[in-house]
Motif scaffolding. Structure first.
Motif, PDB file in Angstrom:
ATOM      1  N   ARG A  10       0.868  -1.175   0.000  1.00 56.60           N
ATOM      2  CA  ARG A  10       0.000   0.000   0.000  1.00 56.60           C
ATOM      3  C   ARG A  10       0.905   1.224   0.000  1.00 56.60           C
ATOM      4  O   ARG A  10       1.808   1.358   0.832  1.00 56.60           O
ATOM      5  CB  ARG A  10      -0.923  -0.008   1.225  1.00 56.60           C
ATOM      6  N   TRP A  11       0.654   2.143  -0.935  1.00 51.13           N
ATOM      7  CA  TRP A  11       1.554   3.276  -1.145  1.00 51.13           C
ATOM      8  C   TRP A  11       0.914   4.579  -0.682  1.00 51.13           C
ATOM      9  O   TRP A  11      -0.306   4.743  -0.729  1.00 51.13           O
ATOM     10  CB  TRP A  11       1.930   3.389  -2.626  1.00 51.13           C
ATOM     11  N   GLU A  49       3.122  -3.787 -11.640  1.00 50.97           N
ATOM     12  CA  GLU A  49       1.713  -3.890 -11.307  1.00 50.97           C
ATOM     13  C   GLU A  49       1.164  -2.491 -11.068  1.00 50.97           C
ATOM     14  O   GLU A  49       1.931  -1.539 -10.869  1.00 50.97           O
ATOM     15  CB  GLU A  49       1.515  -4.727 -10.043  1.00 50.97           C
ATOM     16  N   ARG A  50      -0.136  -2.374 -11.099  1.00 45.17           N
ATOM     17  CA  ARG A  50      -0.748  -1.093 -10.774  1.00 45.17           C
ATOM     18  C   ARG A  50      -0.721  -0.920  -9.259  1.00 45.17           C
ATOM     19  O   ARG A  50      -1.296  -1.721  -8.524  1.00 45.17           O
ATOM     20  CB  ARG A  50      -2.182  -1.036 -11.280  1.00 45.17           C
ATOM     21  N   GLU A  67      -1.391   0.180  -5.404  1.00 45.48           N
ATOM     22  CA  GLU A  67      -2.537   0.580  -4.597  1.00 45.48           C
ATOM     23  C   GLU A  67      -2.159   1.830  -3.807  1.00 45.48           C
ATOM     24  O   GLU A  67      -1.270   1.797  -2.955  1.00 45.48           O
ATOM     25  CB  GLU A  67      -2.922  -0.529  -3.617  1.00 45.48           C
ATOM     26  N   ALA A  88      -3.024   4.072  -1.039  1.00 46.27           N
ATOM     27  CA  ALA A  88      -3.884   4.060   0.145  1.00 46.27           C
ATOM     28  C   ALA A  88      -4.156   5.456   0.674  1.00 46.27           C
ATOM     29  O   ALA A  88      -5.225   5.731   1.224  1.00 46.27           O
ATOM     30  CB  ALA A  88      -3.238   3.205   1.233  1.00 46.27           C
TER      31      ALA A  88
END
Length: 308
Positions: A201-202, A222-223, A225, A227
């Motif tokens: 979670r970014w 990847e895409r 996330e 947060a």
């Protein structure tokens, strides 16, 4: 052509529009209506007998004639401001420098440079302001900044394509880092493989017209996330410390992270370099501006924790 009778308010409006990039933003900054700003620009263009702005879907761009007008408007307005200060009995500011900086430069680089400058050249007065790289570039072009510390990402293109090109000096080029909570298992080491960042979670920065989303690792397959989003770096890092996610940080930021955060290098994947650049408009370099530039160069060369 009749520029002799152009009111100074028109020059100030034009400079504000050139710096802000839109008539709407300039009107809001100056407390005018957009129609009043448009009338001032139209009157200035009539006096110059040339279009000074190119209207585009995303705002305005200063034309070649507008660049000439900007250079001379900056001189006129600076002289008027100096005269007003002198008449008001305020001290002259021959040693004043206006410095702009992108957000992460304000944590370590700019404070360090200004502290050293005060010790070496106490007579120099520096005023600063933060902004995105596009905003700061427009301010340099408009003559309302003398220097700007800019961020640059690969392939490290010039910050704009206007002519004449800005004078650029690379202050530092270092790898991007990742900030994680000290309670995270990743914090047991000083580095992390890029594959270990998957599924995280970014904590990012909100996207704007001038700036894309930042905070997630650029090389992820990847895409990410997102947060949380926050523009303020301290807020982002305190969210990291609270265990709310991880974020990217420039290398020179490592010495300014709050307790509860560990900064890691990243292994694997494409090299994610970031460059800090000092920019100014072309032309002679006043002594005070040169001293500030030297202080920034020296501060950027100082060793920082975890920085090669």
């Amino acid at each position: 052509m009749d520029l002799a009778n152009v009111p100074t308010v028109a020059l100030r409006v034009f400079r504000e529009v050139a710096e802000r990039g839109t008539l709407t933003s300039a009107a809001a900054a100056m407390g005018y209506t957009q129609s009043a700003v448009s009338r001032q620009i139209a009157g200035l263009e009539r006096a110059a007998q040339a279009p000074l702005l190119e209207r585009r879907h995303d705002g305005v761009r200063v034309t070649a004639a507008g660049q000439v007008m900007l250079r001379h408007a900056a001189i006129v307005l600076d002289q008027i401001d100096a005269a007003e200060r002198e008449l008001a009995g305020m001290p002259a500011e021959a040693g004043s420098v206006r410095l702009g900086w992108y957000i992460s430069a304000g944590a370590v680089l700019v404070p360090g440079a200004l502290a050293a400058l005060r010790r070496a050249y106490p007579a120099i007065t520096v005023s600063t302001r933060e902004g995105t790289t596009p905003v700061l570039v427009r301010a340099l072009r408009a003559g309302s900044l003398d220097l700007a510390v800019l961020g640059s990402v690969p392939p490290f293109r010039p910050p704009d394509d206007e002519s004449p090109p800005l004078k650029l000096r690379t202050l530092a080029e270092r790898s991007l880092r990742v900030a994680v909570p000290v309670t995270d298992p990743l914090a047991r080491n000083d580095s992390v493989d890029v594959t270990e960042l998957r599924g995280r979670r970014w904590i990012g920065s909100p996207s704007t017209r001038d700036e894309k989303l930042m905070g997630a690792w650029p090389g992820l397959d990847e895409r990410p996330e997102i947060a949380h989003t926050a523009r303020d770096w301290l807020a982002k890092l305190n969210l990291v410390a609270a265990g709310c996610g991880v974020t990217t940080v420039p290398a020179m930021f490592a010495s300014a992270v709050p307790p509860g955060v560990k900064v890691l290098t990243v292994r694997g994947g494409p090299s994610e370099k970031r460059r800090t650049v000092l920019a100014r408009a072309p032309g002679p370099l006043p002594e005070a501006v040169a001293r500030v530039a030297e202080a920034l160069q020296a501060a950027a060369a100082q060793p920082h924790p975890m920085v090669p």
